[in-house]
Scaffold this active site. Structure first.
Site, PDB file in Angstrom:
ATOM      1  N   HIS A  54       1.723   4.262  -3.117  1.00  0.00           N
ATOM      2  CA  HIS A  54       1.696   5.726  -3.097  1.00  0.00           C
ATOM      3  C   HIS A  54       2.931   6.288  -3.811  1.00  0.00           C
ATOM      4  O   HIS A  54       2.842   7.247  -4.580  1.00  0.00           O
ATOM      5  CB  HIS A  54       1.657   6.244  -1.657  1.00  0.00           C
ATOM      6  CG  HIS A  54       0.331   6.089  -0.983  1.00  0.00           C
ATOM      7  ND1 HIS A  54      -0.833   6.582  -1.518  1.00  0.00           N
ATOM      8  CD2 HIS A  54      -0.028   5.504   0.195  1.00  0.00           C
ATOM      9  CE1 HIS A  54      -1.851   6.319  -0.716  1.00  0.00           C
ATOM     10  NE2 HIS A  54      -1.387   5.656   0.332  1.00  0.00           N
ATOM     11  N   HIS A  68       0.834  -1.203   0.000  1.00  0.00           N
ATOM     12  CA  HIS A  68       0.000   0.000   0.000  1.00  0.00           C
ATOM     13  C   HIS A  68       0.871   1.257   0.000  1.00  0.00           C
ATOM     14  O   HIS A  68       0.645   2.186  -0.782  1.00  0.00           O
ATOM     15  CB  HIS A  68      -0.915  -0.018   1.222  1.00  0.00           C
ATOM     16  CG  HIS A  68      -1.686   1.247   1.422  1.00  0.00           C
ATOM     17  ND1 HIS A  68      -2.897   1.483   0.823  1.00  0.00           N
ATOM     18  CD2 HIS A  68      -1.413   2.366   2.154  1.00  0.00           C
ATOM     19  CE1 HIS A  68      -3.337   2.672   1.160  1.00  0.00           C
ATOM     20  NE2 HIS A  68      -2.456   3.230   1.979  1.00  0.00           N
ATOM     21  N   GLU A  69       1.861   1.286   0.893  1.00  0.00           N
ATOM     22  CA  GLU A  69       2.730   2.457   0.987  1.00  0.00           C
ATOM     23  C   GLU A  69       3.563   2.642  -0.272  1.00  0.00           C
ATOM     24  O   GLU A  69       3.727   3.764  -0.776  1.00  0.00           O
ATOM     25  CB  GLU A  69       3.652   2.327   2.212  1.00  0.00           C
ATOM     26  CG  GLU A  69       2.930   2.274   3.545  1.00  0.00           C
ATOM     27  CD  GLU A  69       2.102   3.519   3.807  1.00  0.00           C
ATOM     28  OE1 GLU A  69       2.514   4.610   3.357  1.00  0.00           O
ATOM     29  OE2 GLU A  69       1.043   3.405   4.438  1.00  0.00           O
TER      30      GLU A  69
END
Length: 424
Positions: free
Chosen positions: A377, A373-374
């Site tokens: 980004h 998820h990170e």
């Protein structure tokens, strides 16, 4: 009612005017007449809107029934998982070849962390997921409700404090007090030592802000977080953190403020461009220094031990072309049982930090999902986009400040009404 002026002003302090009455020299000036009133109205509008959103969120925390859509989705997952477990059990009972036995051993090694479920606070993968989530639902609702109630009360206090400070003339009073301290103990004058007096002013406001905010921090940490089993911080560690924070504010905030004011003094009409450039460089430097220099003063960082998890993280980074150079484990558990992970660094020198609480709360595959998820980004350019937007916002703010920087009427409206003195 209008004009609305602070109770303390520089002129009333000298006995040159009536308390709470605007300077009669410019009764029709828009700044003098409406500045304080407009500031209070704008503050209240923002406060009411933010609290409206919080109240909407609060209504969801009062729900005691597990969300139906989530229940249906997780129920389907449980059914599929039960079929997989049943099939796996049947395969174990059947006669298998030597090759099948090797594959079974590989599968067991891949799911080795499943065997640790009894010793770690993780979800039991061999049990239905829905009952486990339902058991945590009421606790999560209670925690969320306490947090939003605290936010409503603390934000109300902060707003009232800000309005009262404006009406009392807190800023001109603190500035005058800073001038008095500077003159009495260091021989500073307002006209020749404005930056040094500004640093005294910064120290005053920092100390006062720390004192007024301390009860709220104590309640949040040692009541709400402790009540829900998250707080691990001792009073000694809390005090140590506050002292370190204040020292760092002086070490970094003092020179930053002094340089900023010097640039404003020397920059002329276009000072906002130089200030913008300075804050851009400062922000970029601090984004690197904070994780490397400042955060280690509060937490211990160790390299992530060699093993399957480290190999999988590097493999994930490689698939996304993320230039990962170092992996750290941080002892977040000494303050809280909350989990987190973050990344930092510029260009080809990226680093990832995992809270040690992650290692006991989730499985390796779930850590990879969190990092995915990170890293997503980063891959989608969200990190750079947010940085650019924040810098554009900052530049617009500096430009707006430059438009009213020399407005004596605006300063007069907020209590800096002694025209014989320089504008602070």
């Amino acid at each position: 009612m209008l004009p609305l002026t602070p109770r303390y002003t520089q002129l009333t302090a000298k006995g040159g005017g009536d308390i709470g009455v605007a300077d009669a020299a410019a009764p029709d000036d828009l700044f003098t007449t409406y500045a304080v009133f407009a500031t209070i109205v704008f503050t209240l509008v923002v406060f009411l809107f933010e609290n409206y959103l919080s109240l909407r969120q609060k209504s969801t925390y009062h729900k005691t029934e597990f969300p139906q859509e989530l229940q249906t989705t997780v129920g389907i997952i449980d059914v599929e998982r039960a079929k997989e477990l049943k099939k796996a059990a049947e395969n174990k009972k059947a006669d298998v070849t030597t090759e099948d036995k090797k594959e079974t051993k590989v599968d067991d090694s891949e799911n080795q962390d499943d065997d640790e479920a009894d010793t770690k606070s993780k979800v039991d993968r061999n049990a239905p997921l829905l009952p486990q989530l339902q058991s945590k639902f009421s606790a999560a609702q209670s925690y969320g409700l306490d947090k939003v109630n605290f936010s409503l009360v603390s934000s109300t206090y902060s707003t009232l404090e800000g309005i009262i400070f404006v009406l009392l003339g807190f800023m001109p009073w603190i500035w005058d007090a800073s001038c008095d301290i500077g003159a009495k103990y260091f021989g500073y004058t307002e006209s020749e030592n404005e930056i040094k007096i500004s640093l005294i002013f910064l120290l005053y406001t920092t100390i006062i802000g720390t004192i007024t905010g301390l009860p709220w921090e104590l309640y949040s940490t040692f009541w709400i977080e402790k009540k829900h089993g998250f707080n691990k911080m001792t009073v000694g560690l809390f005090v140590s953190d506050k002292i370190k924070g204040l020292v760092l504010t002086m070490v970094f905030g003092g020179p930053f403020t002094a340089l900023l004011l010097k640039i404003i003094q020397l920059g002329g009409d276009s000072f906002y461009l130089y200030v913008w450039a300075f804050t851009f460089v400062f922000s970029a430097v601090m984004m690197t220094l904070v994780p490397v220099v400042i955060m280690p003063l509060f937490n211990k960082y160790e390299k992530l031990p060699e093993g399957s998890l480290k190999d999988q993280i590097y493999a994930l980074a490689g698939r996304l072309d993320f230039p990962l150079t170092k992996l750290f484990l941080m002892d977040g558990s000494k303050r809280s049982s909350h989990s987190n992970a973050f990344m930092f660094g510029f260009f080809k020198n990226k680093r990832i930090v995992l809270y040690d609480t992650l290692m006991t709360q989730v499985y390796d595959s779930e850590i990879l999902a969190i990092l995915g998820h990170e890293l997503g980004h980063w891959k989608m350019g969200h990190t750079v986009t947010n940085f650019v937007i924040s810098q554009l916002y900052m530049g617009a703010s500096f430009y707006a400040f430059s438009l009213c920087y020399n407005s004596t009427e605006l300063y007069r409206a907020f209590g800096f009404d002694d025209d014989a003195r320089s504008i602070p």
